[in-house]
Design a protein around this motif. Structure first.
Motif, mmCIF file in Angstrom:
data_model
loop_
_atom_site.group_PDB
_atom_site.id
_atom_site.type_symbol
_atom_site.label_atom_id
_atom_site.label_comp_id
_atom_site.label_asym_id
_atom_site.label_seq_id
_atom_site.Cartn_x
_atom_site.Cartn_y
_atom_site.Cartn_z
ATOM 1 N N SER A 155 0.834 -1.202 0.000
ATOM 2 C CA SER A 155 0.000 0.000 0.000
ATOM 3 C C SER A 155 0.870 1.253 0.000
ATOM 4 N N ALA A 156 1.942 1.220 0.792
ATOM 5 C CA ALA A 156 2.853 2.363 0.841
ATOM 6 C C ALA A 156 3.516 2.597 -0.511
ATOM 7 N N GLN A 157 3.920 1.525 -1.182
ATOM 8 C CA GLN A 157 4.544 1.664 -2.504
ATOM 9 C C GLN A 157 3.571 2.262 -3.522
ATOM 10 N N LEU A 158 2.329 1.777 -3.502
ATOM 11 C CA LEU A 158 1.329 2.275 -4.443
ATOM 12 C C LEU A 158 1.023 3.746 -4.181
ATOM 13 N N ALA A 159 0.935 4.106 -2.894
ATOM 14 C CA ALA A 159 0.677 5.504 -2.548
ATOM 15 C C ALA A 159 1.868 6.389 -2.905
ATOM 16 N N ALA A 160 3.072 5.865 -2.705
ATOM 17 C CA ALA A 160 4.284 6.635 -3.004
ATOM 18 C C ALA A 160 4.340 7.038 -4.475
ATOM 19 N N ALA A 161 3.847 6.156 -5.336
ATOM 20 C CA ALA A 161 3.888 6.435 -6.773
ATOM 21 C C ALA A 161 2.988 7.607 -7.155
ATOM 22 N N LYS A 162 2.013 7.933 -6.313
ATOM 23 C CA LYS A 162 1.062 9.011 -6.615
ATOM 24 C C LYS A 162 1.287 10.252 -5.762
ATOM 25 N N ALA A 163 2.217 10.175 -4.818
ATOM 26 C CA ALA A 163 2.421 11.293 -3.897
ATOM 27 C C ALA A 163 3.042 12.483 -4.618
ATOM 28 N N SER A 164 2.775 13.664 -4.086
ATOM 29 C CA SER A 164 3.257 14.901 -4.721
ATOM 30 C C SER A 164 4.680 15.261 -4.308
ATOM 31 N N VAL A 165 5.272 14.485 -3.381
ATOM 32 C CA VAL A 165 6.679 14.659 -3.008
ATOM 33 C C VAL A 165 7.331 13.281 -3.028
ATOM 34 N N PRO A 166 8.667 13.207 -3.059
ATOM 35 C CA PRO A 166 9.326 11.900 -3.042
ATOM 36 C C PRO A 166 9.016 11.131 -1.752
ATOM 37 N N VAL A 167 8.648 9.861 -1.913
ATOM 38 C CA VAL A 167 8.376 8.970 -0.776
ATOM 39 C C VAL A 167 9.190 7.697 -0.975
ATOM 40 N N VAL A 168 9.959 7.315 0.045
ATOM 41 C CA VAL A 168 10.700 6.050 0.014
ATOM 42 C C VAL A 168 10.038 5.093 0.992
ATOM 43 N N ALA A 169 9.472 4.006 0.476
ATOM 44 C CA ALA A 169 8.856 2.989 1.326
ATOM 45 C C ALA A 169 9.917 1.975 1.751
ATOM 46 N N VAL A 170 9.899 1.607 3.029
ATOM 47 C CA VAL A 170 10.887 0.682 3.592
ATOM 48 C C VAL A 170 10.175 -0.540 4.162
ATOM 49 N N ASP A 171 10.527 -1.713 3.674
ATOM 50 C CA ASP A 171 10.056 -2.970 4.239
ATOM 51 C C ASP A 171 11.021 -3.339 5.363
ATOM 52 N N SER A 172 10.575 -3.189 6.604
ATOM 53 C CA SER A 172 11.478 -3.412 7.735
ATOM 54 C C SER A 172 11.868 -4.878 7.892
ATOM 55 N N ARG A 173 11.076 -5.793 7.311
ATOM 56 C CA ARG A 173 11.278 -7.236 7.520
ATOM 57 C C ARG A 173 11.150 -7.604 8.992
ATOM 58 N N GLN A 174 10.524 -6.711 9.770
ATOM 59 C CA GLN A 174 10.307 -6.913 11.193
ATOM 60 C C GLN A 174 8.820 -6.781 11.499
ATOM 61 N N VAL A 175 8.465 -7.035 12.751
ATOM 62 C CA VAL A 175 7.110 -6.777 13.235
ATOM 63 C C VAL A 175 7.225 -6.117 14.604
ATOM 64 N N GLY A 176 6.139 -5.472 15.033
ATOM 65 C CA GLY A 176 6.120 -4.899 16.366
ATOM 66 C C GLY A 176 7.153 -3.814 16.556
#
Length: 283
Positions: free
Chosen positions: A99-120
């Motif tokens: 969802s973050a990646q899809l939203a980043a593609a449409k955002a009006s400023v640069p957005v870098v999505a990070v998959d933490s590979r973690q939880v909590g």
């Protein structure tokens, strides 16, 4: 450049900590019976989820939509953000990162999505590291890389009273859950490359707590670390583990407290009442 860090509610950051660090939190949703609620104090709480699970009320979870994520990004842009680092729980366990990646593609400023590979709190520690780097003048890419590196170096361990809830959510196989129940053991698990993996089995909750403390100490090594202890409907044992770690690793904490609190409703829905987790992140 004014960089803002976004994370999601599974990061388990206390509201005052997130606010002080300038980290924005997007909620996931919990479906309890026929009711859809945002994760948080005004919606799906750990207590409510634990009660529903105990009473066999159906509980499921869902990611924030790309539209909800984009709305958050654009609200931050309106407040002055010129770049966003969006740090989320493992893509192996949730579609939140997508969802973050899809939203980043449409955002009006640069957005870098990070998959933490973690939880909590492992995700939370990564988000806090990115926010600290941004406050220190790091570029957008560098702040995102700080989050990735801290998450990669973080170790998360936990035990559950039963593997049944993880089985229902597809996080472990039916055979493993059946074996754990048949042997009446306390499964010790870990997060490895974004997935839940079996680590060990012990016979009692007391031994499980002792082993979690040993694993945390091994993970800390000789480094300064931050430590978080989380639980669902098991506050006394969680507090005992936190106290043990505070004493055992006092030289690694440099005066920082061991965080201890109840896990959020979304993660709680998948692990069930009685779970205790410990997360060790390099400081």
């Amino acid at each position: 450049m004014s960089i803002v860090v976004v994370t999601d509610s599974t990061a388990s950051l206390p509201a005052d900590v997130a606010r002080h660090a300038g980290v924005e939190t997007v909620p996931l949703q919990v479906v309890i019976g026929a009711e859809v609620l945002d994760e948080g104090d005004d919606g799906a709480t750990p207590e409510r989820v634990a009660l529903a699970l105990k009473e066999f009320v159906p509980v499921s979870t869902s990611r924030p939509s790309p539209e909800a994520m984009l709305e958050t990004y654009e609200r931050l842009v309106a407040g002055g953000a010129t770049g966003i680092v969006s740090v989320h729980l493992s893509a192996e366990m949730s579609g939140t990162y997508e969802s973050a990646q899809l939203a980043a593609a449409k955002a009006s400023v640069p957005v870098v999505a990070v998959d933490s590979r973690q939880v909590g709190i492992g995700t939370g520690f990564a988000a806090l590291a990115a926010a600290s780097a941004a406050r220190g003048g790091a570029s957008l890419g560098d702040a995102a890389e700080v989050a990735r590196e801290r998450a990669l170096a973080t170790r998360s361990f936990f035990y559950v009273d039963t593997l049944e809830y993880l089985r229902r959510g597809g996080r472990v196989g039916a055979a493993a859950a059946l074996l754990g129940g048949a042997l009446a053991v306390k499964p010790l698990l870990q997060i490895a490359d974004g997935r839940v993996e079996s680590l060990e089995r012990v016979r009692t909750s007391g031994r499980a707590l002792a082993r979690l403390a040993e694993l945390a100490a091994e993970a800390a090594g000789e480094r300064p670390v931050d430590i978080g202890v989380a639980h669902l409907a098991n506050p006394d044992k969680a507090a005992a583990l936190a106290d043990d770690l505070a004493d055992r690793l006092v030289d690694h904490l440099d005066g920082r407290e061991v965080w201890c609190g109840e896990i959020g409703a979304v993660l709680g829905a998948h692990v069930g009442p009685g779970m205790i987790a410990v997360c060790v992140a390099p400081a």
